[in-house]
Structure formats: C-alpha cells, structure tokens
Scaffold this motif. Structure first.
Motif, PDB file in Angstrom:
ATOM      1  N   LYS A  51       0.855  -1.186   0.000  1.00 38.81           N
ATOM      2  CA  LYS A  51       0.000   0.000   0.000  1.00 38.81           C
ATOM      3  C   LYS A  51       0.890   1.235   0.000  1.00 38.81           C
ATOM      4  CE  LYS A  51      -3.430   2.823   0.920  1.00 38.81           C
ATOM      5  NZ  LYS A  51      -4.506   3.056  -0.059  1.00 38.81           N
ATOM      6  N   TRP A  52       0.596   2.136  -0.901  1.00 38.86           N
ATOM      7  CA  TRP A  52       1.298   3.426  -0.939  1.00 38.86           C
ATOM      8  C   TRP A  52       0.309   4.550  -0.657  1.00 38.86           C
ATOM      9  CZ3 TRP A  52       2.897  -0.502  -4.178  1.00 38.86           C
ATOM     10  CH2 TRP A  52       4.283  -0.703  -4.332  1.00 38.86           C
ATOM     11  N   PHE A  53       0.788   5.563   0.046  1.00 39.71           N
ATOM     12  CA  PHE A  53       0.104   6.855   0.053  1.00 39.71           C
ATOM     13  C   PHE A  53       1.029   7.777  -0.728  1.00 39.71           C
ATOM     14  CE2 PHE A  53      -1.941   5.368   4.105  1.00 39.71           C
ATOM     15  CZ  PHE A  53      -3.256   5.461   3.672  1.00 39.71           C
ATOM     16  N   GLY A  54       0.726   8.011  -1.997  1.00 41.13           N
ATOM     17  CA  GLY A  54       1.653   8.771  -2.838  1.00 41.13           C
ATOM     18  C   GLY A  54       2.994   8.059  -2.846  1.00 41.13           C
ATOM     19  N   PRO A  55       4.075   8.753  -2.497  1.00 40.61           N
ATOM     20  CA  PRO A  55       5.398   8.130  -2.523  1.00 40.61           C
ATOM     21  C   PRO A  55       5.660   7.251  -1.286  1.00 40.61           C
ATOM     22  CG  PRO A  55       5.580  10.427  -1.862  1.00 40.61           C
ATOM     23  CD  PRO A  55       4.133  10.189  -2.150  1.00 40.61           C
ATOM     24  N   LEU A  56       4.783   7.334  -0.310  1.00 42.31           N
ATOM     25  CA  LEU A  56       5.028   6.658   0.965  1.00 42.31           C
ATOM     26  C   LEU A  56       4.557   5.202   0.909  1.00 42.31           C
ATOM     27  CD1 LEU A  56       6.118   7.709   3.706  1.00 42.31           C
ATOM     28  CD2 LEU A  56       3.731   8.066   4.382  1.00 42.31           C
ATOM     29  N   HIS A  57       5.509   4.286   1.102  1.00 42.77           N
ATOM     30  CA  HIS A  57       5.206   2.853   1.000  1.00 42.77           C
ATOM     31  C   HIS A  57       4.817   2.341   2.394  1.00 42.77           C
ATOM     32  CE1 HIS A  57       6.672  -1.163  -1.004  1.00 42.77           C
ATOM     33  NE2 HIS A  57       5.394  -1.166  -0.728  1.00 42.77           N
ATOM     34  N   VAL A  58       3.526   2.417   2.729  1.00 42.82           N
ATOM     35  CA  VAL A  58       3.116   2.205   4.131  1.00 42.82           C
ATOM     36  C   VAL A  58       2.893   0.743   4.500  1.00 42.82           C
ATOM     37  CG1 VAL A  58       2.208   4.486   4.612  1.00 42.82           C
ATOM     38  CG2 VAL A  58       0.730   2.802   3.548  1.00 42.82           C
ATOM     39  N   LEU A  59       2.595  -0.107   3.517  1.00 42.06           N
ATOM     40  CA  LEU A  59       2.573  -1.553   3.787  1.00 42.06           C
ATOM     41  C   LEU A  59       3.480  -2.202   2.749  1.00 42.06           C
ATOM     42  CD1 LEU A  59      -1.237  -2.249   4.472  1.00 42.06           C
ATOM     43  CD2 LEU A  59       0.584  -1.917   6.168  1.00 42.06           C
ATOM     44  N   GLN A  60       4.507  -2.884   3.213  1.00 42.32           N
ATOM     45  CA  GLN A  60       5.545  -3.400   2.320  1.00 42.32           C
ATOM     46  C   GLN A  60       5.577  -4.924   2.366  1.00 42.32           C
ATOM     47  OE1 GLN A  60       9.314  -1.418   2.977  1.00 42.32           O
ATOM     48  NE2 GLN A  60       8.341   0.553   3.399  1.00 42.32           N
ATOM     49  N   ASP A  61       5.047  -5.532   1.319  1.00 41.12           N
ATOM     50  CA  ASP A  61       5.061  -6.997   1.208  1.00 41.12           C
ATOM     51  C   ASP A  61       4.616  -7.677   2.499  1.00 41.12           C
ATOM     52  OD1 ASP A  61       6.007  -6.923  -1.432  1.00 41.12           O
ATOM     53  OD2 ASP A  61       8.082  -6.732  -0.738  1.00 41.12           O
ATOM     54  N   VAL A  62       3.472  -7.248   2.990  1.00 42.05           N
ATOM     55  CA  VAL A  62       2.995  -7.777   4.270  1.00 42.05           C
ATOM     56  C   VAL A  62       2.335  -9.145   4.083  1.00 42.05           C
ATOM     57  CG1 VAL A  62       1.296  -7.439   6.107  1.00 42.05           C
ATOM     58  CG2 VAL A  62       2.737  -5.526   5.378  1.00 42.05           C
ATOM     59  N   ASP A  63       2.827 -10.112   4.813  1.00 40.26           N
ATOM     60  CA  ASP A  63       2.223 -11.445   4.889  1.00 40.26           C
ATOM     61  C   ASP A  63       1.773 -11.667   6.324  1.00 40.26           C
ATOM     62  OD1 ASP A  63       2.724 -12.517   2.238  1.00 40.26           O
ATOM     63  OD2 ASP A  63       4.838 -12.592   2.807  1.00 40.26           O
ATOM     64  N   LEU A  64       0.510 -11.987   6.483  1.00 40.35           N
ATOM     65  CA  LEU A  64       0.004 -12.223   7.838  1.00 40.35           C
ATOM     66  C   LEU A  64      -1.189 -13.147   7.745  1.00 40.35           C
ATOM     67  CD1 LEU A  64      -0.014 -11.389  10.908  1.00 40.35           C
ATOM     68  CD2 LEU A  64      -1.665  -9.630  10.276  1.00 40.35           C
ATOM     69  N   SER A  65      -1.203 -14.152   8.608  1.00 38.80           N
ATOM     70  CA  SER A  65      -2.330 -15.052   8.635  1.00 38.80           C
ATOM     71  C   SER A  65      -2.867 -15.116  10.062  1.00 38.80           C
ATOM     72  CB  SER A  65      -1.854 -16.436   8.163  1.00 38.80           C
ATOM     73  OG  SER A  65      -2.912 -17.350   8.272  1.00 38.80           O
ATOM     74  N   VAL A  66      -4.166 -14.915  10.195  1.00 39.46           N
ATOM     75  CA  VAL A  66      -4.796 -14.952  11.517  1.00 39.46           C
ATOM     76  C   VAL A  66      -5.771 -16.121  11.540  1.00 39.46           C
ATOM     77  CG1 VAL A  66      -6.178 -13.667  13.195  1.00 39.46           C
ATOM     78  CG2 VAL A  66      -4.610 -12.431  11.675  1.00 39.46           C
ATOM     79  N   ALA A  67      -5.554 -17.031  12.465  1.00 37.13           N
ATOM     80  CA  ALA A  67      -6.403 -18.220  12.539  1.00 37.13           C
ATOM     81  C   ALA A  67      -7.721 -17.885  13.237  1.00 37.13           C
ATOM     82  CB  ALA A  67      -5.683 -19.329  13.297  1.00 37.13           C
ATOM     83  N   ARG A  68      -8.732 -18.678  12.938  1.00 37.17           N
ATOM     84  CA  ARG A  68     -10.003 -18.555  13.650  1.00 37.17           C
ATOM     85  C   ARG A  68      -9.763 -18.713  15.148  1.00 37.17           C
ATOM     86  NH1 ARG A  68     -14.586 -19.022  10.423  1.00 37.17           N
ATOM     87  NH2 ARG A  68     -13.552 -19.934   8.624  1.00 37.17           N
ATOM     88  N   GLY A  69     -10.253 -17.761  15.904  1.00 39.60           N
ATOM     89  CA  GLY A  69     -10.097 -17.845  17.354  1.00 39.60           C
ATOM     90  C   GLY A  69      -8.781 -17.294  17.881  1.00 39.60           C
ATOM     91  N   GLU A  70      -7.948 -16.847  16.973  1.00 34.86           N
ATOM     92  CA  GLU A  70      -6.639 -16.347  17.406  1.00 34.86           C
ATOM     93  C   GLU A  70      -6.725 -14.867  17.795  1.00 34.86           C
ATOM     94  OE1 GLU A  70      -1.962 -16.632  15.969  1.00 34.86           O
ATOM     95  OE2 GLU A  70      -3.498 -16.475  14.439  1.00 34.86           O
ATOM     96  N   VAL A  71      -5.879 -14.469  18.746  1.00 37.20           N
ATOM     97  CA  VAL A  71      -5.768 -13.065  19.136  1.00 37.20           C
ATOM     98  C   VAL A  71      -4.362 -12.586  18.771  1.00 37.20           C
ATOM     99  CG1 VAL A  71      -5.844 -11.418  21.044  1.00 37.20           C
ATOM    100  CG2 VAL A  71      -7.425 -13.372  21.007  1.00 37.20           C
ATOM    101  N   VAL A  72      -4.308 -11.686  17.794  1.00 33.29           N
ATOM    102  CA  VAL A  72      -3.020 -11.153  17.330  1.00 33.29           C
ATOM    103  C   VAL A  72      -2.912  -9.706  17.780  1.00 33.29           C
ATOM    104  CG1 VAL A  72      -1.656 -10.528  15.296  1.00 33.29           C
ATOM    105  CG2 VAL A  72      -2.883 -12.709  15.355  1.00 33.29           C
ATOM    106  N   VAL A  73      -1.883  -9.397  18.526  1.00 32.31           N
ATOM    107  CA  VAL A  73      -1.649  -8.022  18.950  1.00 32.31           C
ATOM    108  C   VAL A  73      -0.554  -7.421  18.075  1.00 32.31           C
ATOM    109  CG1 VAL A  73      -0.699  -6.568  20.798  1.00 32.31           C
ATOM    110  CG2 VAL A  73      -2.486  -8.236  21.309  1.00 32.31           C
ATOM    111  N   VAL A  74      -0.867  -6.269  17.491  1.00 32.37           N
ATOM    112  CA  VAL A  74       0.072  -5.579  16.605  1.00 32.37           C
ATOM    113  C   VAL A  74       0.654  -4.391  17.352  1.00 32.37           C
ATOM    114  CG1 VAL A  74       0.366  -4.388  14.401  1.00 32.37           C
ATOM    115  CG2 VAL A  74      -1.314  -6.243  14.603  1.00 32.37           C
ATOM    116  N   ILE A  75       1.979  -4.364  17.450  1.00 36.88           N
ATOM    117  CA  ILE A  75       2.628  -3.238  18.119  1.00 36.88           C
ATOM    118  C   ILE A  75       3.673  -2.642  17.183  1.00 36.88           C
ATOM    119  CG2 ILE A  75       2.258  -4.275  20.392  1.00 36.88           C
ATOM    120  CD1 ILE A  75       5.187  -4.945  20.517  1.00 36.88           C
TER     121      ILE A  75
END
Ligand code: ADP
Ligand code: MG
Length: 245
Positions: free
Chosen positions: A14-38
């Motif tokens: 994801k880019w906002f103009g020149p800003l590359h704010v999400l870079q090749d993000v791979d993430l998998s969240v399982a059913r029932g899982e709690v993922v904390v992003v910091i």
C-alpha cells in the motif's frame, strides 16, 4: 483455541503517494486467534487494520477473509464490513441516539433484522459489557470507558467473525483503560478472532496468542508474547521495547 486461517494477507502493498506504508505484508490470523500488533507511530498499524475491512484499498497483493478475496464494492463489501467489526480509538457513537439505539442501529439498517430480535441481543450485549443499566442514556452522559464498551457491544451486535481494534484505549483516562481491556480479554477467552493494535503491553502479554511487531510498513517479527518480550530478535523491536517497557 485456534483453527484454520480466517484472515490471510499475502504480499500486501500500500502506498500513500510516494510513501510505501505496507511493504510486502504477509500475515495469517487463525479462527479464534488473538493477534496483537505493536510498533512505533507511523509504522502502518492503522493502515493494516483498515485494509483488512477495506476501509483502505491496497495497491497489490491479496487479502482473503473467510476463504474469499476481499470484495471491492457493493453488497459483498457491506457484508464483509458486517463480518469484520472495528473498534476505533475514538468511539464514534451517534450523539443523538441512546446507547441502546446505537447498538441496535447496524443490525436494523444494514442487516434488515427485526427490531425485537435486535433489541434482545443488544440488551444482552450491554449486559455483557456491564452497561445495561445505561441503555437509555446518551453517549455524552457516559464516561469514555463506558462509551468504548458500548462501541464494543455495537460491533458485536453485527455478530462479526472477527474484531479489529485500533488503539481502543489510547483516548481513555488511565483509570478507564482496565475496564475496556477486561471486556477485550473476556472476548479473547471466549474465542473471538481479534486483531488488536495497542500499546498496552500487559494485554499483549496476557491475552495475545501472537505479537506482531511492525516498523516502517514491514512486519519485522512475530512470536508468542512470552518469546517476543523475553527475546526480541530485531534491533528495531529491542529499541521499541526499551522505550516503552
Ligand atoms: P500507525 O497506525 O502505525 O501510526 P498509520 O497506518 O496510521 O500508522 O500510518 C502509516 C503511514 O502512512 C504514516 O506515515 C502516515 O502518516 C501515513 N498515512 C496514513 N494515512 C494516510 C493518508 N490517508 N494519506 C497519506 N498518508 C497517510
Ligand atoms: Mg494508528
């Protein structure tokens, strides 16, 4: 209890103009899982959350929710939004509607459910977040912590398959943080699939199945909380933890 993947991001950019704010993000969240992003401010945590329920379109990559690619628009998008609840830092309650009306609105307007059915569900959700006795009040009559608990009840009223939280306690006075985290902890224990952006490391330690550390648009590392906090691998994570712990 976790099961198969409910949310899968593959190679998301994801880019906002020149800003590359999400870079090749791979993430998998399982059913029932709690993922904390910091991660530091500006690292892309909010954009990640917003991408998952398509408040923010992505430039490349795929996001799969419950086995289906994210719909771009129309009815399918509305359905996705009702299946992925979101709780923001600012509670965003309707000021001129009562607490009960706020919780009932989505199911009635979006899902066209019957008011009587929705009312019963809304009342039991208000019970669950400990505010049933405030049902007929207006948002401004409640404390910030109470309003955020209403916002959680409102999200749950849509019977979502997953809940996203973007810094749900950051706008609260310190004495109200605990009551909101308690509600979130009980949802986590009941098996709700949750992605939680937060600076509350106590919550991350006790309620998360996995901690994901983001910096500069990248998922730098992810691990079980006990492992992450005891033994962060990257310099970025070590530096971040040294500043906040
Ligand atoms: P975080 O939630 O980790 O603080 P954000 O996802 O909000 O980070 O932002 C990531 C980067 O993208 C920041 O540099 C921010 O300034 C920028 N950004 C966020 N939203 C927009 C937008 N709508 N337009 C332009 N830049 C944005
Ligand atoms: Mg943010």
């Amino acid at each position: 209890m976790t099961g198969e993947a409910l949310i899968v991001l593959e190679n998301v950019n994801k880019w906002f103009g020149p800003l590359h704010v999400l870079q090749d993000v791979d993430l998998s969240v399982a059913r029932g899982e709690v993922v904390v992003v910091i991660g530091p401010s500006g690292s892309g945590k909010s954009t990640l959350c917003r991408a998952i329920n398509r408040l923010e379109p992505i430039n490349s990559g795929t996001i799969i929710f419950d086995g289906q690619p994210l719909p771009a628009e129309g009815r399918a998008l509305a359905r996705l939004r009702s299946e992925v609840g979101m709780v923001f830092q600012s509670f965003n309650l309707f000021a001129h509607k009562t607490i009960l009306q706020n919780v009932m609105l989505g199911p009635i307007k979006v899902r066209k459910e019957k008011a009587a059915v929705v009312r019963d569900r809304a009342m039991s959700l208000l019970e669950r977040v400990g505010i049933a006795n405030q049902a007929d009040k207006y948002p401004a009559q409640l404390s910030g912590g109470q309003q955020q608990r209403v916002a959680i009840a409102r999200a749950l009223a849509m019977q979502p398959k997953a809940l996203l939280f973007d810094e749900p306690t950051s706008a609260l006075d310190p004495e109200m943080v605990g009551e909101v985290l308690d509600v979130m902890t009980s949802l986590a224990k009941e098996g709700m699939t949750m992605v939680v952006v937060t600076h509350e490391m106590g919550f991350a330690r006790h309620a998360a199945d996995r901690v994901v550390f983001m910096a500069d648009g990248q998922l730098v590392e992810q691990a079980a909380p006990e492992e992450f906090f005891a033994n962060p691998r990257s310099d970025r994570a070590k530096d971040f933890l040294s500043k906040i712990l």
